[in-house]
Design a protein around this motif. Structure first.
Motif, mmCIF file in Angstrom:
data_model
loop_
_atom_site.group_PDB
_atom_site.id
_atom_site.type_symbol
_atom_site.label_atom_id
_atom_site.label_comp_id
_atom_site.label_asym_id
_atom_site.label_seq_id
_atom_site.Cartn_x
_atom_site.Cartn_y
_atom_site.Cartn_z
ATOM 1 N N THR A 70 0.892 -1.050 -0.193
ATOM 2 C CA THR A 70 -0.339 -0.176 -0.191
ATOM 3 C C THR A 70 0.955 1.066 0.436
ATOM 4 O O THR A 70 1.726 1.295 1.428
ATOM 5 C CB THR A 70 -1.085 0.223 1.076
ATOM 6 N N PRO A 71 1.105 1.998 -1.105
ATOM 7 C CA PRO A 71 2.067 2.906 -1.127
ATOM 8 C C PRO A 71 0.529 4.584 -0.418
ATOM 9 O O PRO A 71 -0.295 4.590 -1.238
ATOM 10 C CB PRO A 71 2.304 2.769 -2.404
ATOM 11 N N ARG A 72 1.732 5.482 -0.839
ATOM 12 C CA ARG A 72 0.416 7.061 -0.620
ATOM 13 C C ARG A 72 1.480 8.112 -1.173
ATOM 14 O O ARG A 72 3.155 7.173 -0.697
ATOM 15 C CB ARG A 72 -0.513 7.738 0.366
ATOM 16 N N HIS A 73 1.265 8.793 -1.857
ATOM 17 C CA HIS A 73 2.409 10.603 -1.681
ATOM 18 C C HIS A 73 2.711 11.574 -1.266
ATOM 19 O O HIS A 73 0.925 11.429 -0.530
ATOM 20 C CB HIS A 73 2.226 10.835 -3.060
ATOM 21 N N GLY A 74 2.864 11.857 -0.222
ATOM 22 C CA GLY A 74 2.715 12.841 0.870
ATOM 23 C C GLY A 74 2.385 12.555 2.234
ATOM 24 O O GLY A 74 2.400 11.319 2.500
ATOM 25 N N PRO A 75 2.170 13.342 2.849
ATOM 26 C CA PRO A 75 1.806 13.727 4.299
ATOM 27 C C PRO A 75 0.463 12.897 4.586
ATOM 28 O O PRO A 75 -0.511 12.741 3.432
ATOM 29 C CB PRO A 75 1.418 15.039 4.587
ATOM 30 N N GLY A 76 -0.174 12.265 5.287
ATOM 31 C CA GLY A 76 -1.097 11.802 5.797
ATOM 32 C C GLY A 76 -0.634 10.950 6.659
ATOM 33 O O GLY A 76 -0.120 9.765 5.729
ATOM 34 N N PRO A 77 -1.833 9.803 6.699
ATOM 35 C CA PRO A 77 -1.891 8.280 7.438
ATOM 36 C C PRO A 77 -1.401 7.340 6.588
ATOM 37 O O PRO A 77 -1.929 7.108 5.113
ATOM 38 C CB PRO A 77 -3.870 8.251 7.864
ATOM 39 N N GLY A 129 5.352 15.577 -2.441
ATOM 40 C CA GLY A 129 6.222 15.155 -1.631
ATOM 41 C C GLY A 129 6.192 13.735 -1.285
ATOM 42 O O GLY A 129 6.437 13.588 -2.295
ATOM 43 N N PRO A 130 7.017 13.473 -0.707
ATOM 44 C CA PRO A 130 8.063 11.671 -0.747
ATOM 45 C C PRO A 130 6.649 10.856 -1.044
ATOM 46 O O PRO A 130 5.454 10.955 -0.260
ATOM 47 C CB PRO A 130 8.676 11.574 0.381
ATOM 48 N N PHE A 131 7.026 9.613 -2.092
ATOM 49 C CA PHE A 131 6.332 8.931 -2.190
ATOM 50 C C PHE A 131 6.642 7.322 -1.237
ATOM 51 O O PHE A 131 7.808 7.172 -0.638
ATOM 52 C CB PHE A 131 7.025 8.152 -2.976
ATOM 53 N N ARG A 132 5.752 7.363 -0.201
ATOM 54 C CA ARG A 132 5.873 6.571 0.823
ATOM 55 C C ARG A 132 5.568 5.167 0.688
ATOM 56 O O ARG A 132 4.151 4.973 -0.201
ATOM 57 C CB ARG A 132 5.582 6.893 2.053
ATOM 58 N N ILE A 133 6.027 3.884 0.877
ATOM 59 C CA ILE A 133 5.084 2.811 0.799
ATOM 60 C C ILE A 133 5.214 1.744 2.158
ATOM 61 O O ILE A 133 5.730 2.067 3.597
ATOM 62 C CB ILE A 133 5.663 1.744 -0.043
ATOM 63 N N GLY A 134 4.059 1.026 2.453
ATOM 64 C CA GLY A 134 3.737 0.676 3.638
ATOM 65 C C GLY A 134 3.381 -1.390 3.096
ATOM 66 O O GLY A 134 2.708 -1.593 1.585
ATOM 67 N N HIS A 135 3.034 -1.924 4.137
ATOM 68 C CA HIS A 135 3.009 -2.629 3.892
ATOM 69 C C HIS A 135 0.727 -3.165 3.031
ATOM 70 O O HIS A 135 0.470 -2.261 3.785
ATOM 71 C CB HIS A 135 2.870 -4.326 5.099
ATOM 72 N N ALA A 173 11.910 0.361 6.596
ATOM 73 C CA ALA A 173 12.744 -1.172 5.905
ATOM 74 C C ALA A 173 12.512 -1.913 4.352
ATOM 75 O O ALA A 173 12.646 -2.775 3.709
ATOM 76 C CB ALA A 173 13.302 -1.587 6.447
ATOM 77 N N LEU A 174 11.072 -1.310 4.013
ATOM 78 C CA LEU A 174 10.065 -2.183 2.815
ATOM 79 C C LEU A 174 10.908 -1.469 2.088
ATOM 80 O O LEU A 174 10.279 -0.055 1.464
ATOM 81 C CB LEU A 174 8.736 -2.593 2.869
ATOM 82 N N THR A 175 11.550 -1.908 0.624
ATOM 83 C CA THR A 175 11.633 -1.271 -0.450
ATOM 84 C C THR A 175 11.049 -1.599 -1.556
ATOM 85 O O THR A 175 11.038 -3.096 -1.506
ATOM 86 C CB THR A 175 13.191 -1.415 -0.790
ATOM 87 N N ALA A 176 10.891 -0.719 -2.632
ATOM 88 C CA ALA A 176 10.845 -1.554 -4.245
ATOM 89 C C ALA A 176 10.964 -0.160 -5.426
ATOM 90 O O ALA A 176 11.324 -0.001 -5.196
ATOM 91 C CB ALA A 176 9.035 -1.514 -3.753
ATOM 92 N N ALA A 177 11.336 -0.973 -6.567
ATOM 93 C CA ALA A 177 11.727 -0.466 -7.258
ATOM 94 C C ALA A 177 10.349 0.313 -7.836
ATOM 95 O O ALA A 177 9.486 -0.010 -7.847
ATOM 96 C CB ALA A 177 12.027 -1.111 -8.792
ATOM 97 N N GLU A 178 10.736 2.106 -8.011
ATOM 98 C CA GLU A 178 9.290 3.178 -8.647
ATOM 99 C C GLU A 178 9.940 3.642 -9.403
ATOM 100 O O GLU A 178 10.539 4.862 -9.422
ATOM 101 C CB GLU A 178 8.498 3.297 -6.977
ATOM 102 N N PRO A 179 10.066 3.409 -10.876
ATOM 103 C CA PRO A 179 10.931 3.910 -11.389
ATOM 104 C C PRO A 179 9.961 4.785 -11.791
ATOM 105 O O PRO A 179 10.679 5.869 -12.529
ATOM 106 C CB PRO A 179 11.056 3.200 -12.992
ATOM 107 N N HIS A 180 8.661 5.152 -11.458
ATOM 108 C CA HIS A 180 7.394 6.616 -12.196
ATOM 109 C C HIS A 180 7.142 6.759 -11.193
ATOM 110 O O HIS A 180 6.011 7.382 -11.082
ATOM 111 C CB HIS A 180 6.568 5.603 -12.775
#
Length: 424
Positions: A281-288, A310-316, A295-302
């Motif tokens: 589950t990803p999201r861009h920028g601030p918020g829950p 803001g930053p591109f964030r990822i979660g489980h 520690a979760l990483t994935a290739a995100e070329p786009h």
């Protein structure tokens, strides 16, 4: 598992009207799903039913061509026309830039594939400048705007419904000029670093008049004819968890991101409600983002940090948040699950605070309180997930119909069948 299905095999899905909606915070892969639907089926058109130039739907072709679709529909590479409905915010200047890149990608006449509802709101450089200045003024409390002026366009139209420029005004230069002069004065801001330069009203009118002469402007009867003519794909923007009423305020969009607008446009016609999710589950920028894991990483070329989002964030994978999205949309008929080629194996199945309650649409104070609760929530996980389509089906209660093991249409696999589409 990644063999391409033929249009005939996919016909039970691509032979119907389909609404494609992201059940997360966006970036789940709506563009690649729409591309597959158009490449393998017989879609007569792609209809954009919310958002505007802030959309970013990445499509990669088997030959390596790549385009980030913002206002043009993600079926453009297959020659499927785009219709921008009255629920979209149309930015002709951004459309011109997008069309130029599509021509570089060997789409010979992008504007020849475009129709636009005259009642759609018109985004201007004045909206963009005002929206960016407003976001900069928030300092450390920024909401995560995309910086394209969409929210400012909608906000101004709500305050001044008779003065807000529309696409139809592009056919009447005198009326458009009057509205733009009033708009520019109403949104005038002190120049701030990072805010775009504002062209003259005369330059805007000339550009918008040229736009109106280049594309086909339409009224509501045009869409009704499209729907009678064959299957139509409704392509949503952003995600349900960013919805203007049901998202986690104030980190939301000025747009209805659920199935609602598409269902209104369908006017009772049957359609498959297809929700799109990632295997994380990803999201861009601030918020829950309850399941965020540095520690979760994935290739995100786009997907990368943007100056406004803001930053591109990822979660489980967050089954709790996605169950909430399904609840506020009234449910989906099927799911498309993307990024199955990413080696992840953890799923959030519950929070320590329980399920996310569905509030009253329009109660933004209630949504803000919910946002605060989510910042304190802690996820509970199951590990060792290896059959993601089965696990997601069980966790959210909706069958995964399409799996995606890569960015192109040839990386998609149809996993099941649909007995009948949803009827409103």
């Amino acid at each position: 598992m990644n063999a391409r299905r033929t249009g005939r095999e996919a016909g039970h899905l691509t032979g119907e009207h389909v609404i494609v909606t992201d059940l997360g915070y966006g970036d789940a892969g709506k563009g690649t799903v729409v591309d597959w639907l158009c490449a393998t089926g017989s879609a007569g058109a792609v209809v954009r039913f919310n958002g505007g130039g802030q959309a970013a739907h990445n499509v990669v072709l088997p030959d390596g061509r790549h385009h980030t679709f913002a206002q043009f529909g993600a079926g453009t590479f297959s020659g499927v026309p785009t219709h921008l409905s009255r629920f979209t915010v149309v930015d002709p200047l951004a459309l011109a830039a997008e069309a130029a890149h599509l021509r570089e990608m060997r789409v010979p006449d992008p504007f020849g594939l475009l129709t636009v509802d005259r009642d759609a709101l018109l985004a201007t450089p004045y909206h963009v400048a005002a929206g960016r200045a407003r976001e900069l003024a928030r300092g450390g409390g920024r909401h995560g705007s995309c910086g394209m002026g969409v929210g400012e366009t909608v906000s101004y139209a709500l305050r001044h419904p008779d003065l807000a420029p529309t696409v139809g005004d592009c056919e009447n230069p005198a009326r458009l000029a009057r509205k733009l002069h009033v708009l520019r004065e109403a949104l005038k801001t002190t120049p701030t670093t990072g805010v775009v330069a504002e062209p003259s009203v005369e330059d805007c009118v000339a550009a918008y008049r040229a736009f109106a002469e280049r594309v086909t402007l339409a009224d509501s009867s045009f869409l009704a004819a499209l729907l009678r003519g064959g299957p139509v794909i409704f392509e949503g923007a952003q995600g349900v968890l960013l919805d203007e009423w049901h998202g986690f305020h104030p980190y939301t969009t000025w747009s209805t991101t659920t199935f609602a607008n598409a269902l209104t446009l369908l006017d009772g016609a049957a359609a498959v409600r297809l929700g799109v999710l990632r295997s994380y589950t990803p999201r861009h920028g601030p918020g829950p983002l309850v399941t965020e894991d540095p520690a979760l990483t994935a290739a995100e070329p786009h997907n990368e940090t943007g100056p406004w989002q803001g930053p591109f964030r990822i979660g489980h994978f967050d089954a709790v948040a996605h169950r909430y999205a399904l609840a506020v949309t009234g449910g989906a008929d099927a799911l498309a699950l993307t990024h199955l080629d990413v080696p992840v194996s953890r799923m959030c199945v519950s929070y320590d605070i329980g399920e996310i309650p569905v509030g009253t649409a329009g109660d933004l104070d209630g949504q803000a309180r919910l946002t605060q609760r989510l910042t304190e929530a802690r996820p509970r996980y199951v590990d060792g997930v290896d059959d993601w389509p089965a696990a997601v089906t069980e966790a959210v209660g909706v069958p995964v119909l399409l799996g995606s093991w890569g960015p192109t249409s040839t990386d998609k696999t149809l996993l099941g069948s649909m007995s009948s589409p949803h009827r409103v």
